[in-house]
Design a protein around this motif. Structure first.
Motif, PDB file in Angstrom:
ATOM      1  N   PHE A 224     -19.742   8.955 -61.315  1.00  0.00           N
ATOM      2  CA  PHE A 224     -20.746   8.123 -61.471  1.00  0.00           C
ATOM      3  C   PHE A 224     -21.054   7.870 -62.883  1.00  0.00           C
ATOM      4  N   SER A 225     -20.519   8.877 -64.093  1.00  0.00           N
ATOM      5  CA  SER A 225     -20.754   8.417 -65.311  1.00  0.00           C
ATOM      6  C   SER A 225     -19.874   7.250 -65.800  1.00  0.00           C
ATOM      7  N   VAL A 226     -18.314   7.623 -65.077  1.00  0.00           N
ATOM      8  CA  VAL A 226     -17.620   6.338 -65.695  1.00  0.00           C
ATOM      9  C   VAL A 226     -17.993   5.215 -65.020  1.00  0.00           C
ATOM     10  N   VAL A 227     -18.326   4.886 -63.841  1.00  0.00           N
ATOM     11  CA  VAL A 227     -19.020   3.639 -63.213  1.00  0.00           C
ATOM     12  C   VAL A 227     -20.186   3.156 -64.109  1.00  0.00           C
ATOM     13  N   ILE A 228     -20.928   4.000 -64.785  1.00  0.00           N
ATOM     14  CA  ILE A 228     -22.057   3.559 -65.412  1.00  0.00           C
ATOM     15  C   ILE A 228     -21.683   3.152 -67.009  1.00  0.00           C
ATOM     16  N   ALA A 229     -20.650   3.987 -67.424  1.00  0.00           N
ATOM     17  CA  ALA A 229     -20.064   3.690 -68.683  1.00  0.00           C
ATOM     18  C   ALA A 229     -19.266   2.294 -68.918  1.00  0.00           C
ATOM     19  N   THR A 230     -18.872   1.740 -67.751  1.00  0.00           N
ATOM     20  CA  THR A 230     -18.239   0.477 -67.684  1.00  0.00           C
ATOM     21  C   THR A 230     -19.177  -0.644 -68.024  1.00  0.00           C
ATOM     22  N   ILE A 231     -20.445  -0.472 -67.844  1.00  0.00           N
ATOM     23  CA  ILE A 231     -21.493  -1.440 -68.134  1.00  0.00           C
ATOM     24  C   ILE A 231     -21.645  -1.440 -69.733  1.00  0.00           C
ATOM     25  N   ALA A 232     -21.399  -0.410 -70.241  1.00  0.00           N
ATOM     26  CA  ALA A 232     -21.756  -0.480 -71.541  1.00  0.00           C
ATOM     27  C   ALA A 232     -20.587  -1.297 -72.529  1.00  0.00           C
ATOM     28  N   SER A 233     -20.953  -1.402 -73.782  1.00  0.00           N
ATOM     29  CA  SER A 233     -19.836  -2.303 -74.682  1.00  0.00           C
ATOM     30  C   SER A 233     -19.752  -1.714 -76.014  1.00  0.00           C
ATOM     31  N   GLY A 234     -18.510  -2.200 -76.584  1.00  0.00           N
ATOM     32  CA  GLY A 234     -18.472  -1.628 -77.947  1.00  0.00           C
ATOM     33  C   GLY A 234     -18.405  -0.119 -78.275  1.00  0.00           C
ATOM     34  N   GLY A 235     -19.094   0.291 -79.254  1.00  0.00           N
ATOM     35  CA  GLY A 235     -19.252   1.783 -79.699  1.00  0.00           C
ATOM     36  C   GLY A 235     -19.755   2.473 -78.664  1.00  0.00           C
ATOM     37  N   ILE A 236     -20.742   2.038 -77.773  1.00  0.00           N
ATOM     38  CA  ILE A 236     -21.518   2.836 -76.835  1.00  0.00           C
ATOM     39  C   ILE A 236     -20.445   3.087 -75.640  1.00  0.00           C
ATOM     40  N   LYS A 237     -19.700   2.129 -75.441  1.00  0.00           N
ATOM     41  CA  LYS A 237     -18.480   2.420 -74.335  1.00  0.00           C
ATOM     42  C   LYS A 237     -17.752   3.561 -74.730  1.00  0.00           C
ATOM     43  N   ILE A 238     -17.212   3.311 -76.080  1.00  0.00           N
ATOM     44  CA  ILE A 238     -16.231   4.368 -76.604  1.00  0.00           C
ATOM     45  C   ILE A 238     -16.978   5.757 -76.490  1.00  0.00           C
ATOM     46  N   PHE A 239     -18.108   5.813 -77.042  1.00  0.00           N
ATOM     47  CA  PHE A 239     -18.923   7.133 -77.095  1.00  0.00           C
ATOM     48  C   PHE A 239     -19.078   7.659 -75.708  1.00  0.00           C
ATOM     49  N   SER A 240     -19.330   6.785 -74.624  1.00  0.00           N
ATOM     50  CA  SER A 240     -19.641   7.324 -73.119  1.00  0.00           C
ATOM     51  C   SER A 240     -18.108   8.068 -72.855  1.00  0.00           C
ATOM     52  N   GLY A 241     -17.262   7.121 -73.041  1.00  0.00           N
ATOM     53  CA  GLY A 241     -15.845   7.575 -72.612  1.00  0.00           C
ATOM     54  C   GLY A 241     -15.337   9.346 -73.180  1.00  0.00           C
ATOM     55  N   ILE A 242     -15.723   9.350 -74.492  1.00  0.00           N
ATOM     56  CA  ILE A 242     -15.404  10.562 -74.908  1.00  0.00           C
ATOM     57  C   ILE A 242     -16.310  11.648 -74.567  1.00  0.00           C
ATOM     58  N   TYR A 243     -17.600  11.154 -74.536  1.00  0.00           N
ATOM     59  CA  TYR A 243     -18.624  12.293 -73.700  1.00  0.00           C
ATOM     60  C   TYR A 243     -18.104  12.606 -72.289  1.00  0.00           C
ATOM     61  N   ILE A 244     -17.701  11.801 -71.530  1.00  0.00           N
ATOM     62  CA  ILE A 244     -17.329  12.143 -70.002  1.00  0.00           C
ATOM     63  C   ILE A 244     -16.149  13.046 -70.146  1.00  0.00           C
ATOM     64  N   VAL A 245     -14.878  12.757 -70.952  1.00  0.00           N
ATOM     65  CA  VAL A 245     -14.002  13.798 -71.074  1.00  0.00           C
ATOM     66  C   VAL A 245     -14.454  15.091 -71.504  1.00  0.00           C
ATOM     67  N   ILE A 246     -15.030  15.245 -72.521  1.00  0.00           N
ATOM     68  CA  ILE A 246     -15.623  16.476 -73.003  1.00  0.00           C
ATOM     69  C   ILE A 246     -16.511  17.263 -71.976  1.00  0.00           C
ATOM     70  N   ALA A 247     -17.247  16.571 -71.286  1.00  0.00           N
ATOM     71  CA  ALA A 247     -18.096  17.094 -70.429  1.00  0.00           C
ATOM     72  C   ALA A 247     -17.589  17.605 -69.045  1.00  0.00           C
ATOM     73  N   ALA A 248     -16.397  16.638 -68.576  1.00  0.00           N
ATOM     74  CA  ALA A 248     -15.845  17.047 -67.619  1.00  0.00           C
ATOM     75  C   ALA A 248     -14.711  18.266 -67.896  1.00  0.00           C
ATOM     76  N   PHE A 249     -14.181  18.489 -69.120  1.00  0.00           N
ATOM     77  CA  PHE A 249     -13.535  19.609 -69.418  1.00  0.00           C
ATOM     78  C   PHE A 249     -14.368  20.904 -69.505  1.00  0.00           C
ATOM     79  N   LEU A 250     -15.512  20.567 -70.217  1.00  0.00           N
ATOM     80  CA  LEU A 250     -16.127  21.813 -70.708  1.00  0.00           C
ATOM     81  C   LEU A 250     -16.829  22.260 -69.219  1.00  0.00           C
ATOM     82  N   GLY A 251     -17.316  21.332 -68.209  1.00  0.00           N
ATOM     83  CA  GLY A 251     -17.828  21.666 -66.965  1.00  0.00           C
ATOM     84  C   GLY A 251     -16.932  22.295 -66.322  1.00  0.00           C
ATOM     85  N   MET A 252     -15.730  22.032 -66.079  1.00  0.00           N
ATOM     86  CA  MET A 252     -14.815  22.672 -65.160  1.00  0.00           C
ATOM     87  C   MET A 252     -14.503  24.102 -65.908  1.00  0.00           C
TER      88      MET A 252
END
Length: 394
Positions: free
Chosen positions: A336-364
């Motif tokens: 769901f985070s990925v789907v929502i992040a696709t709505i973003a643009s520019g720096g916010i999209k990059i920020f969201s992508g990095i957050y998702i990867v970190i949160a996925a790894f940390l969460g697991m």
């Protein structure tokens, strides 16, 4: 001589072989295979990001995961869970989305992008969490029902957040009527599943017993899951919500093992492709926008879920030990985070992508260590002593 285009079929075969190797490697090194699949997607992003075959296989895999999950929830059981989960669910919305939104605004982010960031940080990855519950043999744990109930609640809230964000970002005004129509669609889809389960699929179990050919069973059951998931997409909702409701329709047949035996091998084949495709959707870009906000949100997203687990789990009727273990198991972010992040643009999209990867790894990682961390805080649970009766004694 002109070069030949690389065949999609060859690419699909190679990806499946790599998935096999990574799955085998994860068993040897005792490392979550989901992380390895996501890393594979990140590495192959430039090569397979637009691969329609991979995308289609990943969608079927995630639909079948939620279809099988829905099989565990009859209407009666789901109703009982709903009565217990709503306090924890709204606490989760306030802490994981609301507070994250306020934090983003505190760093100078405008209202729309703050809402978008709050939505990205909100929903626990249902696919990653459900897969880890299964892989780690924790489906029978006391906190699992609470975790799954909260994931279902989030899966109902997240599509609403996505629809609002899409409505706002398109430039059209998102009215109260639009919100009511969206809620109406969710209710209609749910009521439809319940009615079909009580009528059309009432004697479905007896019908399945008459089908000896497994090929026909696969076509029938996968067709049901994809059709209801596709109907949800057609209505502007999430396919995973539709797939879950399709599973719930068949939960009424009683002996669900017949369905599981047919679907599980297909799910196991296709589900890893979802995590690979998830990895291909992450775009790092150049540099990290808002690095301090990233650190704050990663920390808060963990704290928020742990609080939801501790307080919400107690509201749900769990012990302190089970509540903490649940909170530590809810930190991974994903689809769901990925789907929502696709709505973003520019720096916010990059920020969201990095957050998702970190949160996925940390969460697991937190999911993996949740039992050990809980035991360290509360001590190891004492085994109940069996009362031995001596023959002849009353």
């Amino acid at each position: 001589m002109a070069g030949h285009e690389f065949p999609s079929l060859l690419g699909a075969g190679l990806i499946l072989l790599i998935i096999f190797y990574l799955g085998y490697l994860s068993l040897k090194i005792k490392f979550p295979n989901v992380i390895l699949y996501i890393l594979l997607g990140i590495v192959l992003a430039d090569v397979v990001s637009d691969n329609e075959l991979l995308h289609f296989a990943s969608e079927i895999g995630i639909v079948l995961l939620f279809f099988l999950l829905g099989l565990e929830f009859s209407v009666k059981r789901l109703g009982g869970i709903a009565k217990k989960i709503w306090p924890a669910g709204f606490l989760d919305v306030f802490l994981s989305m609301g507070v994250a939104m306020v934090l983003a605004m505190g760093f100078g982010i405008d209202l729309f992008n703050a809402f978008l960031i709050g939505a990205v940080t909100y929903a626990t990855s249902s696919s990653i969490t459900a897969k880890l519950l299964d892989d780690k043999g924790r489906m029978a744990n006391t906190e699992t029902e609470f975790i799954l109930a909260l994931l279902i609640f989030e899966d109902l809230v997240a599509p609403i957040a996505i629809a609002i964000l899409i409505g706002i970002s398109s430039g059209d005004s998102f009215t109260v009527m639009d919100s009511l129509v969206l809620v109406g669609k969710i209710i209609g889809l749910t009521v439809g599943a319940i009615l079909l389960g009580k009528t059309l699929f009432k004697h479905f179990g007896k019908f399945l017993e008459k089908i000896d050919d497994e090929d026909f069973k696969i076509a029938l059951l996968v067709g049901i899951a994809l059709s209801y998931g596709g109907l949800a997409l057609y209505l502007g909702l999430s396919e995973v919500l539709g797939a879950f409701l399709a599973g719930m329709m068949l939960a009424e047949i009683g002996n669900i093992e017949r369905v599981q035996q047919t679907i599980v091998p297909v799910r196991e084949l296709l589900l890893p492709t979802f995590f690979v495709y998830f990895g291909t959707s992450i775009e790092f870009g150049d540099g990290i926008p808002f690095p301090l906000l990233l650190v704050v949100l990663v920390l808060w997203s963990v704290i928020a879920k742990v609080i939801v687990g501790i307080i919400g789990g107690k509201m749900f009727g769990l012990s302190k030990r089970s509540s903490l273990r649940a909170g530590l198991s809810l930190c991974a972010r994903g689809e769901f985070s990925v789907v929502i992040a696709t709505i973003a643009s520019g720096g916010i999209k990059i920020f969201s992508g990095i957050y998702i990867v970190i949160a996925a790894f940390l969460g697991m990682a937190l999911f993996d260590f949740a039992p050990k961390l809980t035991n360290r805080i509360y001590g190891k649970p004492q085994k109940k002593k069996k009362s031995l009766k001596v023959p002849g004694n009353l």
